[in-house]
Design a protein around this motif. Structure first.
Motif, PDB file in Angstrom:
ATOM      1  N   SER A 146     -10.016  -4.733   1.041  1.00 42.06           N
ATOM      2  CA  SER A 146      -9.171  -3.616   0.628  1.00 42.06           C
ATOM      3  C   SER A 146      -9.997  -2.343   0.737  1.00 42.06           C
ATOM      4  O   SER A 146     -10.886  -2.113  -0.099  1.00 42.06           O
TER       5      SER A 146
ATOM      6  N   ASN B  29      -3.762   5.684   4.028  1.00 42.20           N
ATOM      7  CA  ASN B  29      -3.767   5.270   2.625  1.00 42.20           C
ATOM      8  C   ASN B  29      -2.490   4.533   2.256  1.00 42.20           C
ATOM      9  O   ASN B  29      -2.516   3.532   1.528  1.00 42.20           O
TER      10      ASN B  29
ATOM     11  N   GLU C   9      -2.372   0.594   1.194  1.00 35.91           N
ATOM     12  CA  GLU C   9      -1.736   0.153  -0.053  1.00 35.91           C
ATOM     13  C   GLU C   9      -0.720  -0.953   0.208  1.00 35.91           C
ATOM     14  O   GLU C   9      -0.664  -1.946  -0.537  1.00 35.91           O
TER      15      GLU C   9
END
Length: 446
Positions: free
Chosen positions: A197, A217, A221
């Motif tokens: 991650s 981003n 996510e």
């Protein structure tokens, strides 16, 4: 080639093209300027000779050749210009302006200017009170013209190259600073590819990179959520699979095992109660008992594969010893199985212990199924230093190639990798010289 270097190279190429154009322009302007200077020199000499006292009344023929006329005339000639003065019947005089000889030009510059200066010289008539007394012809001196052009090109080239180097350096520095966020974005993408991650990217000054960072981003996510859901699903899948195995083992033991026991008892009763003259009936009953015995043995093997020992009580090491002992007992003839357990295995979670037991079971089965080994070694290790990962290694000497097993269509390896993925571990299959080595590694967090 990086973008800053690519930009600097382009700026350098553009500057060199501009330099070539400046050289051509310098040669052309030098030709034009020398032609104009030749005309100025001719005009000056003509004006001087037209105002000379006595030249109009006495005539050029009466002028003594020894009279000092050259020095004033030479002063009227610009440097690098040659002239020829014709006065009446006098012998023509050729005079050239002073040239310091500095900056001698290469032959190709001299040739280029000589080709341009090879036209007709500038000619001016010497006229006094409407009477033609002679003429003045002027033209550029090729050597002096080339030297002057060479000095100008030296200056223009040095200036252009200095500007090119400075522009390329500043362009490279500016571009390097501008595209610096690209390396951070690539690093983040590599993190996504490795299954980690990645940390969120910061805001960038450049609008384009800032938009890319925002999109990255958001994507990271979503990938993190998807990975979490996938891992939860795999954990649930492994759990359901284990529950199904336990349920099937109980059903086989309770239902099928009881049926076999009843059938065996019935066959034994038939054999015992058969009349003395019914040897055939006793033989059939004995045959049924033999078949039931074989079925019991098969059932016992299936239950061994399906049932999971109580690892919380005995521990993983003892569970593997029971697994190896049971397999060795059922093989009777065949390869010898060896077990080596080293390190402290306490602290393993129940899920990790169960998965390692199932992985060892599957790897041993694969070693027996895909080769003809004479010995199989099962090693369970846990280091006492560092992060203390758990390693489960199965070595056999049955030949074979690891690539063929990896590319096979079986379900064993995918199941092993699924269990390891839940634990955050990995599996490697390599050759050991005589057979195949399978190594499953599980990190400490299990």
């Amino acid at each position: 080639m990086s973008l800053p270097a690519h930009l600097a190279l382009r700026l350098l190429i553009v500057t060199l093209l501009c330099l070539s154009g400046a050289v051509v322009w310098t040669v052309r302007e030098t030709r034009t300027g020398l032609r104009e200077e030749a005309a100025v020199s001719a005009d000056r000499i003509t004006a001087q000779l037209s105002r000379q006292p006595g030249l109009g009344s006495v005539g050029p023929v009466a002028l003594p050749l020894s009279e000092p006329q050259a020095e004033p005339t030479v002063l009227m000639i610009l440097p690098g210009i040659c002239t020829e003065i014709r006065l009446g019947a006098e012998t023509p005089r050729r005079l050239c302006g002073d040239w310091d000889g500095l900056g001698t030009a290469p032959a190709w510059i001299t040739g280029a200017l000589a080709a341009g200066a090879s036209g007709e010289p500038v000619i001016r008539e010497i006229v006094y009170r409407g009477r033609r007394l002679g003429s003045v012809a002027a033209w550029p001196d090729p050597a002096a013209a080339a030297g002057r052009a060479w000095r100008q090109m030296h200056f223009a080239s040095g200036l252009a190259l200095s500007l090119a180097g400075t522009t390329a350096l500043l362009g490279w520095l500016s571009a390097a600073r501008l595209v610096a966020p690209a390396s951070r974005i690539v690093h983040g993408l590599d993190g996504c590819d490795a299954g980690r991650s990645p940390p969120p990217l910061p805001r960038f000054r450049a609008v384009e990179f800032d938009r890319i960072a925002t999109a990255f981003n958001a994507l990271a996510e979503r990938l993190t959520r998807a990975e979490s859901e996938r891992m939860a699903l795999m954990r649930r899948l492994v759990q359901v699979q284990e529950e199904e195995r336990q349920s099937l083992a109980r059903d086989l033991h309770d239902a099928f095992g009881q049926c076999l026991a009843a059938a065996g008892a019935l066959a034994a009763a038939i054999e015992a109660g058969a009349p003395e003259d019914r040897d055939d009936l006793r033989a059939d009953a004995a045959g049924i008992e033999t078949v039931i015995g074989a079925m019991r043995e098969s059932l016992r093997g299936a239950l061994t594969q399906l049932a999971l020992p109580d690892l919380s009580g005995t521990g993983l090491g003892e569970g593997l010893r029971g697994l190896v002992s049971d397999l060795q007992g059922r093989l009777r003839t065949g390869p010898s199985l060896h077990l080596d357990v080293t390190g402290d295995l306490t602290g393993l979670s129940a899920q990790a212990a169960a998965s390692l037991y199932r992985i060892a079971q599957e790897l041993l089965t694969n070693a027996l199924r895909h080769g003809q080994p004479s010995r199989i070694f099962l090693r369970l290790r846990r280091s006492d230093a560092g992060e203390r990962p758990v390693m489960l290694i199965v070595d056999d000497d049955g030949g074979g190639e690891a690539a063929s097993i990896v590319g096979g269509a079986g379900r064993g390896l995918p199941g092993i990798r699924a269990r390891l993925a839940v634990l955050g571990g990995d599996l490697s299959l390599t050759g050991n010289g005589n057979g195949i080595r399978a190594c499953a590694t599980v990190p400490i967090r299990c």
